[in-house]
Design an enzyme around this catalytic site. Structure first.
Site, PDB file in Angstrom:
ATOM      1  N   ASN A  27       0.882  -1.176   0.000  1.00 28.06           N
ATOM      2  CA  ASN A  27       0.000   0.000   0.000  1.00 28.06           C
ATOM      3  C   ASN A  27       0.909   1.212   0.000  1.00 28.06           C
ATOM      4  OD1 ASN A  27      -1.851   2.039   0.418  1.00 28.06           O
ATOM      5  ND2 ASN A  27      -2.855   1.079   2.152  1.00 28.06           N
ATOM      6  N   ARG A  41      -2.606  -2.250  -3.414  1.00 23.92           N
ATOM      7  CA  ARG A  41      -3.802  -1.421  -3.291  1.00 23.92           C
ATOM      8  C   ARG A  41      -3.667  -0.277  -4.291  1.00 23.92           C
ATOM      9  NH1 ARG A  41      -5.111   3.372   0.102  1.00 23.92           N
ATOM     10  NH2 ARG A  41      -7.389   3.529   0.171  1.00 23.92           N
ATOM     11  N   HIS A  63     -13.095   2.462  -0.446  1.00 24.64           N
ATOM     12  CA  HIS A  63     -13.063   1.488   0.657  1.00 24.64           C
ATOM     13  C   HIS A  63     -13.604   0.124   0.228  1.00 24.64           C
ATOM     14  CE1 HIS A  63     -13.141   5.086   3.643  1.00 24.64           C
ATOM     15  NE2 HIS A  63     -11.906   4.624   3.534  1.00 24.64           N
ATOM     16  N   LEU A 101     -15.526   3.223   9.490  1.00 26.55           N
ATOM     17  CA  LEU A 101     -15.316   4.478  10.198  1.00 26.55           C
ATOM     18  C   LEU A 101     -13.906   4.524  10.753  1.00 26.55           C
ATOM     19  CD1 LEU A 101     -18.702   4.606  12.182  1.00 26.55           C
ATOM     20  CD2 LEU A 101     -18.204   5.494   9.884  1.00 26.55           C
ATOM     21  N   GLY A 104     -10.309   7.738   7.382  1.00 26.55           N
ATOM     22  CA  GLY A 104     -11.179   7.811   6.218  1.00 26.55           C
ATOM     23  C   GLY A 104     -12.478   7.126   6.587  1.00 26.55           C
ATOM     24  N   ARG A 111     -10.573  15.195   6.050  1.00 28.21           N
ATOM     25  CA  ARG A 111     -11.328  15.499   4.831  1.00 28.21           C
ATOM     26  C   ARG A 111     -12.730  15.987   5.180  1.00 28.21           C
ATOM     27  NH1 ARG A 111     -10.331   9.878   1.895  1.00 28.21           N
ATOM     28  NH2 ARG A 111      -9.107   9.364   3.754  1.00 28.21           N
ATOM     29  N   ASP A 139      -7.784  12.745  15.431  1.00 28.14           N
ATOM     30  CA  ASP A 139      -7.863  11.447  16.107  1.00 28.14           C
ATOM     31  C   ASP A 139      -9.060  11.446  17.048  1.00 28.14           C
ATOM     32  OD1 ASP A 139      -7.469   9.243  17.909  1.00 28.14           O
ATOM     33  OD2 ASP A 139      -5.375   9.177  17.288  1.00 28.14           O
ATOM     34  N   MET A 140      -9.996  10.516  16.820  1.00 29.00           N
ATOM     35  CA  MET A 140     -11.197  10.462  17.634  1.00 29.00           C
ATOM     36  C   MET A 140     -10.878  10.246  19.105  1.00 29.00           C
ATOM     37  SD  MET A 140     -14.484  10.761  17.648  1.00 29.00           S
ATOM     38  CE  MET A 140     -15.103  10.542  15.958  1.00 29.00           C
ATOM     39  N   GLY A 166     -11.096   1.869  12.491  1.00 29.36           N
ATOM     40  CA  GLY A 166     -10.576   2.237  13.799  1.00 29.36           C
ATOM     41  C   GLY A 166     -11.619   2.773  14.754  1.00 29.36           C
ATOM     42  N   GLY A 186     -15.078   2.527  14.212  1.00 25.57           N
ATOM     43  CA  GLY A 186     -16.160   1.557  14.284  1.00 25.57           C
ATOM     44  C   GLY A 186     -15.855   0.378  15.182  1.00 25.57           C
ATOM     45  N   ASN A 240     -13.558   0.397  17.778  1.00 24.64           N
ATOM     46  CA  ASN A 240     -13.026   0.708  19.102  1.00 24.64           C
ATOM     47  C   ASN A 240     -13.741   1.811  19.879  1.00 24.64           C
ATOM     48  OD1 ASN A 240     -10.581  -1.074  18.883  1.00 24.64           O
ATOM     49  ND2 ASN A 240     -10.152   0.276  17.153  1.00 24.64           N
ATOM     50  N   GLU A 281      -7.896  -5.068   5.047  1.00 25.83           N
ATOM     51  CA  GLU A 281      -7.731  -4.818   3.614  1.00 25.83           C
ATOM     52  C   GLU A 281      -6.506  -5.517   3.051  1.00 25.83           C
ATOM     53  OE1 GLU A 281      -9.281  -0.325   3.032  1.00 25.83           O
ATOM     54  OE2 GLU A 281      -8.173  -0.713   4.887  1.00 25.83           O
TER      55      GLU A 281
END
Length: 402
Positions: free
Chosen positions: A9, A93, A181, A209, A212, A241, A283-284, A328, A330, A332, A379
């Site tokens: 990738n 990829r 994706h 989620l 990206g 984004r 970063d969430m 990441g 979705g 955690n 992926e």
């Protein structure tokens, strides 16, 4: 000697790689790694399946590290570590397959030229993906090079999910909704088909989620709609984004702010989304820990857009049997998942708050009309599986999780 498959990738300043052995019809991951800082101070890091780690700075005394040197470093490391096997295939990829490619392909000079022609459709990704292909051809001259496309899973969309309300000539020229994706969505569907075959034959939304982010509506195993469109900017807000944006905003930035294409690209791709809204981070995890109101606002906006798009995709599907959360965030971020799925009983989701807090596989209540699942995406393994299948190596339908 066992057959080895590499996955590559390649981005603008990094190359992620994984090495797999395929034997007795099974893919076994042997190592994964990253060369970061290409074009600057490049570092190599890798981890083998036994836990052994390697990290060093690449020698730049004679030349700046480029993709070719990065892949050469991977080859040298594989030989030094004496991984048992010969590299017979390298799976790449490639973000964009254009309107042409709906499945992986063996790369030859003609295919490579066609993929180069799609670079204007993904200028921040495609050239670097292809630089990785060129470097791999030189580093592994005996191996087959396989391009696996992020757009391929969506190529059978109906016209109404594939077009914009522009004159038809633009659609014919390739200005259409491609979706991305796709490798993640295909992997999740394969796992779902193996573990939950009844649900896999029904109406499914997968929420990828992470930094990206997008959603995909899958009906009887086929992608029928995606929140991403012509580029990977559309749909949900992401780490950096913008997501969905009134095109008039771009015209305003050009006319009133005198911004050129390069400046607008930088704004929309690198300085918007969660990062731009919060002024704190993309970063969430950092946003959830922050006491800033702007961080809370960014999370709330992200949640609201995900919920809105779920509703839209339910309308496309005409109902919903299953929703899968991955990526990441979705996989955690329990509080974000809870906020996305709560109060959605009106179309069948009855969230089990305790199961969700524990990150269990099934996070919907027993008897919920719509099943909510957390599944880990992979992926790289999907790329390796595609490569093995294209080379005719015995490979199970489901790329088993190791």
């Amino acid at each position: 000697m066992a057959n080895l498959i590499l996955t590559i990738n390649a981005g603008s300043s990094s190359v992620k790689f994984s090495a797999y052995r395929i034997a007795e019809g099974q893919l076994t991951q042997l190592a994964l790694g990253l060369i970061d800082g290409i074009g600057a101070k490049a570092t190599f890091s890798a981890k083998k399946s036994d836990g052994a780690k390697t990290q060093f700075v690449l020698d730049q005394s004679h030349a700046t590290v480029d993709h070719k040197m990065a892949l050469t470093a991977v080859l040298d490391w594989l030989e030094k570590e004496k991984l048992d096997g010969e590299v017979v295939g390298v799976g790449h990829r490639v973000v964009h397959g254009g309107p042409v490619y709906a499945e992986p392909v063996l790369v030859d000079p003609e295919i490579f030229r066609r993929l180069e022609a799609f670079s204007p459709l993904a200028p921040l990704h495609q050239p670097y993906n292809l630089a990785g292909v060129e470097a791999a051809i030189e580093a592994f001259p005996k191996a087959a090079q396989v391009a696996c496309f992020d757009t391929a899973f969506h190529r059978k969309h109906p016209f109404i999910a594939d077009t914009f309300a522009l004159p038809r000539q633009y659609y014919d020229e390739g200005v259409r909704r491609y979706g991305f994706h796709g490798l993640s969505y295909e992997f999740i569907h394969r796992i779902l088909r193996h573990e939950e075959p009844v649900l896999a034959r029904g109406k499914v939304i997968v929420a990828h989620l992470g930094n990206g982010a997008s959603l995909c509506a899958i009906n009887a195993g086929k992608s029928v709609a995606s929140t991403m469109g012509f580029t990977a900017l559309d749909g949900l807000p992401m780490g950096t984004r913008c997501g969905q944006l009134d095109p008039g905003v771009v015209l305003y930035l050009m006319a009133e702010k005198k911004m050129n294409a390069e400046q607008i690209t930088d704004l929309l791709y690198k300085n918007s989304g969660l990062k731009g809204m919060s002024g704190v981070s993309n970063d969430m995890r950092e946003l959830e820990a922050s006491t800033e109101q702007s961080a809370r606002d960014a999370i709330d906006y992200f949640v609201s857009r995900v919920r809105r798009e779920i509703g839209g995709l339910c309308a496309v599907l005409g109902g919903l049997d299953c929703i899968v959360l991955t990526g990441g965030i979705g996989e955690n971020a329990a509080r974000v998942r809870q906020a996305i799925l709560e109060n959605m009983e009106w179309f069948g989701i009855q969230i089990d708050a305790e199961a969700n807090a524990r990150n269990e596989r099934i996070i919907s209540e027993k008897g919920s009309p719509t099943v909510a699942l957390i599944l880990k995406t992979d992926e790289e393994r999907m790329i390796a599986a595609h490569t093995a299948e294209l080379l005719g190596l015995k490979q199970p339908l489901v790329p088993a999780i190791s």
